[in-house]
Write a protein that holds these residues in place. Sequence first.
Motif, PDB file in Angstrom:
ATOM      1  N   GLN A 106       0.833  -1.202   0.000  1.00  0.00           N
ATOM      2  CA  GLN A 106       0.000   0.000   0.000  1.00  0.00           C
ATOM      3  C   GLN A 106       0.866   1.248   0.000  1.00  0.00           C
ATOM      4  OE1 GLN A 106      -2.417  -0.675   3.500  1.00  0.00           O
ATOM      5  NE2 GLN A 106      -4.184  -1.252   2.268  1.00  0.00           N
ATOM      6  N   LEU A 107       1.903   1.219   0.834  1.00  0.00           N
ATOM      7  CA  LEU A 107       2.793   2.377   0.937  1.00  0.00           C
ATOM      8  C   LEU A 107       3.461   2.662  -0.410  1.00  0.00           C
ATOM      9  CD1 LEU A 107       4.140   4.517   2.667  1.00  0.00           C
ATOM     10  CD2 LEU A 107       5.783   2.809   3.441  1.00  0.00           C
ATOM     11  N   SER A 108       3.903   1.599  -1.054  1.00  0.00           N
ATOM     12  CA  SER A 108       4.580   1.746  -2.335  1.00  0.00           C
ATOM     13  C   SER A 108       3.638   2.301  -3.405  1.00  0.00           C
ATOM     14  CB  SER A 108       5.150   0.394  -2.756  1.00  0.00           C
ATOM     15  OG  SER A 108       5.883   0.509  -3.948  1.00  0.00           O
ATOM     16  N   ILE A 153       1.241   6.934  -6.604  1.00  0.00           N
ATOM     17  CA  ILE A 153       0.095   7.776  -6.987  1.00  0.00           C
ATOM     18  C   ILE A 153       0.337   9.222  -6.551  1.00  0.00           C
ATOM     19  CG2 ILE A 153      -2.353   8.197  -6.547  1.00  0.00           C
ATOM     20  CD1 ILE A 153      -2.577   5.060  -6.197  1.00  0.00           C
ATOM     21  N   ALA A 154       0.862   9.398  -5.340  1.00  0.00           N
ATOM     22  CA  ALA A 154       1.070  10.752  -4.819  1.00  0.00           C
ATOM     23  C   ALA A 154       2.102  11.514  -5.661  1.00  0.00           C
ATOM     24  CB  ALA A 154       1.512  10.686  -3.365  1.00  0.00           C
ATOM     25  N   GLY A 178       0.740  12.262  -9.754  1.00  0.00           N
ATOM     26  CA  GLY A 178      -0.536  12.874 -10.077  1.00  0.00           C
ATOM     27  C   GLY A 178      -1.627  11.843 -10.298  1.00  0.00           C
ATOM     28  N   PRO A 179      -2.752  12.213 -10.848  1.00  0.00           N
ATOM     29  CA  PRO A 179      -3.810  11.236 -11.086  1.00  0.00           C
ATOM     30  C   PRO A 179      -3.307  10.168 -12.046  1.00  0.00           C
ATOM     31  CG  PRO A 179      -4.623  13.492 -11.393  1.00  0.00           C
ATOM     32  CD  PRO A 179      -3.128  13.567 -11.279  1.00  0.00           C
ATOM     33  N   LEU A 180      -3.497   8.933 -11.651  1.00  0.00           N
ATOM     34  CA  LEU A 180      -3.068   7.794 -12.479  1.00  0.00           C
ATOM     35  C   LEU A 180      -4.246   6.856 -12.711  1.00  0.00           C
ATOM     36  CD1 LEU A 180       0.362   6.611 -10.977  1.00  0.00           C
ATOM     37  CD2 LEU A 180      -0.008   7.970 -13.046  1.00  0.00           C
ATOM     38  N   HIS A 181      -4.198   6.186 -13.837  1.00  0.00           N
ATOM     39  CA  HIS A 181      -5.143   5.105 -14.077  1.00  0.00           C
ATOM     40  C   HIS A 181      -4.658   3.858 -13.352  1.00  0.00           C
ATOM     41  CE1 HIS A 181      -6.020   7.402 -17.995  1.00  0.00           C
ATOM     42  NE2 HIS A 181      -7.005   7.634 -17.158  1.00  0.00           N
ATOM     43  N   ALA A 182      -5.557   2.918 -13.135  1.00  0.00           N
ATOM     44  CA  ALA A 182      -5.203   1.685 -12.432  1.00  0.00           C
ATOM     45  C   ALA A 182      -4.090   0.937 -13.166  1.00  0.00           C
ATOM     46  CB  ALA A 182      -6.428   0.800 -12.281  1.00  0.00           C
ATOM     47  N   GLY A 183      -4.186   0.903 -14.458  1.00  0.00           N
ATOM     48  CA  GLY A 183      -3.175   0.190 -15.236  1.00  0.00           C
ATOM     49  C   GLY A 183      -1.802   0.827 -15.124  1.00  0.00           C
ATOM     50  N   GLU A 184      -1.782   2.155 -15.009  1.00  0.00           N
ATOM     51  CA  GLU A 184      -0.507   2.839 -14.854  1.00  0.00           C
ATOM     52  C   GLU A 184       0.113   2.492 -13.502  1.00  0.00           C
ATOM     53  OE1 GLU A 184      -0.835   6.970 -17.363  1.00  0.00           O
ATOM     54  OE2 GLU A 184      -2.101   6.818 -15.587  1.00  0.00           O
ATOM     55  N   GLY A 220      -4.305  10.675   2.923  1.00  0.00           N
ATOM     56  CA  GLY A 220      -3.350   9.695   2.415  1.00  0.00           C
ATOM     57  C   GLY A 220      -1.936  10.230   2.397  1.00  0.00           C
ATOM     58  N   MET A 221      -1.801  11.495   1.999  1.00  0.00           N
ATOM     59  CA  MET A 221      -0.473  12.106   1.944  1.00  0.00           C
ATOM     60  C   MET A 221       0.185  12.117   3.327  1.00  0.00           C
ATOM     61  SD  MET A 221       0.110  13.199  -1.227  1.00  0.00           S
ATOM     62  CE  MET A 221       1.155  14.662  -1.228  1.00  0.00           C
ATOM     63  N   SER A 222      -0.580  12.528   4.329  1.00  0.00           N
ATOM     64  CA  SER A 222       0.051  12.661   5.647  1.00  0.00           C
ATOM     65  C   SER A 222       0.324  11.283   6.249  1.00  0.00           C
ATOM     66  CB  SER A 222      -0.803  13.529   6.571  1.00  0.00           C
ATOM     67  OG  SER A 222      -2.007  12.890   6.880  1.00  0.00           O
ATOM     68  N   GLN A 223      -0.585  10.337   5.998  1.00  0.00           N
ATOM     69  CA  GLN A 223      -0.336   8.983   6.504  1.00  0.00           C
ATOM     70  C   GLN A 223       0.894   8.392   5.833  1.00  0.00           C
ATOM     71  OE1 GLN A 223      -2.198   7.411   9.070  1.00  0.00           O
ATOM     72  NE2 GLN A 223      -0.272   6.308   8.993  1.00  0.00           N
ATOM     73  N   MET A 224       1.015   8.623   4.538  1.00  0.00           N
ATOM     74  CA  MET A 224       2.169   8.127   3.795  1.00  0.00           C
ATOM     75  C   MET A 224       3.475   8.680   4.367  1.00  0.00           C
ATOM     76  SD  MET A 224       3.093   8.845  -0.215  1.00  0.00           S
ATOM     77  CE  MET A 224       3.428  10.583   0.011  1.00  0.00           C
ATOM     78  N   GLU A 225       3.465   9.976   4.656  1.00  0.00           N
ATOM     79  CA  GLU A 225       4.691  10.569   5.193  1.00  0.00           C
ATOM     80  C   GLU A 225       5.040   9.994   6.566  1.00  0.00           C
ATOM     81  OE1 GLU A 225       3.876  14.751   4.402  1.00  0.00           O
ATOM     82  OE2 GLU A 225       4.101  14.165   2.292  1.00  0.00           O
ATOM     83  N   ARG A 226       4.035   9.795   7.392  1.00  0.00           N
ATOM     84  CA  ARG A 226       4.283   9.209   8.711  1.00  0.00           C
ATOM     85  C   ARG A 226       4.873   7.805   8.583  1.00  0.00           C
ATOM     86  NH1 ARG A 226      -0.172  11.752  10.542  1.00  0.00           N
ATOM     87  NH2 ARG A 226      -1.593  10.119   9.885  1.00  0.00           N
TER      88      ARG A 226
END
Lengths: 149, 149
Positions: B35-37, B42-43, B46-52, B97-103
């Motif tokens: 999930q973190l990866s 994604i962060a 920018g906006p990505l499609h699922a396939g990307e 999500g951004m802040s959780q990711m950074e933590r």
Amino acid sequence: MINQLEAAGQLRLAVYRLTRQLRGPQFSAELTMSQLSALRTIAHNGPLHAGEVADREGIKPPSATRVIAGLVAEGFISRVPDPRDGRQILLTATPKGMSQMERDMRARDEWLAQLIAELSDADREALTSAVPALVRLTEIAPQRAAEPD
Amino acid sequence: MINQLEAAGQLRLAVYRLTRQLRGPQFSAELTMSQLSALRTIAHNGPLHAGEVADREGIKPPSATRVIAGLVAEGFISRVPDPRDGRQILLTATPKGMSQMERDMRARDEWLAQLIAELSDADREALTSAVPALVRLTEIAPQRAAEPD
DNA sequence: TATTGTTATACTCTATAACTATA
DNA sequence: TATAGTTATAGAGTATAACAATA
């Protein structure tokens, strides 16, 4: 300290991704990654008890039990009770296990060596001279009590 | 060539073990490694499609679907249909999500940085200067079509 | 018909908790 | 009672094959 943290972050991501790729189905390998790792530990360190395998591999006893069971089932290691203590078992790599291990290690190592060969000379040099440091890094991870190999 | 193969073998083993330890339960982490990866990908892009996401992470679409579902369920990313193509979805990291990711990244990176700090000066130097090479190594892995970050 | 993403299913890998057998 | 290993169970992470929806 910021720089150390930044380096750690990039290292973390890189090893995670590399492992994911090394695990993949691009190899004609009989042994899974965890089997290969455990088999190598047993082959290099003579007869070992199950608990010693768990310690050296850095996994818990139930995980070791499962990996060992798989290796025994395919005849890659032998499993006999320790005559000096009936609770313990002695694990030894069989000749079949040894040769399978060498084949599988070679397949995965060649894949990785080919990747390394595509790096620039400077990168390849930096990487190969850092390998011993990386190995030592895995040896000081806190939860691993037993000395590796 | 023997030496390259030997280096590859040690590298393979070391990254496998290090990843195993990084995955472990020694972190106060909300996000799993995958999930973190994915969240980071994604962060940063920018906006990505699922396939990307699947391509950049080097995983197959069904695996991406699962990771994405977990991140959406906890509100770490948003998921909206692409207005230009109804088959595709657009994924964006939320502020939460951004802040959780950074933590979470910080927790794992600090653990690893502490390990690195225990190395000798020479080892630490060799390792940190090899990090860019290791990152590039993961970028040339054959099955990854999309350019990373 | 081709592409995008999802569902169904299965396998690897690991863990914690509870159990068995031996010391 | 303590220790070595196993069983039961669960969850993360990945894959292939088959499907649905949209282009």
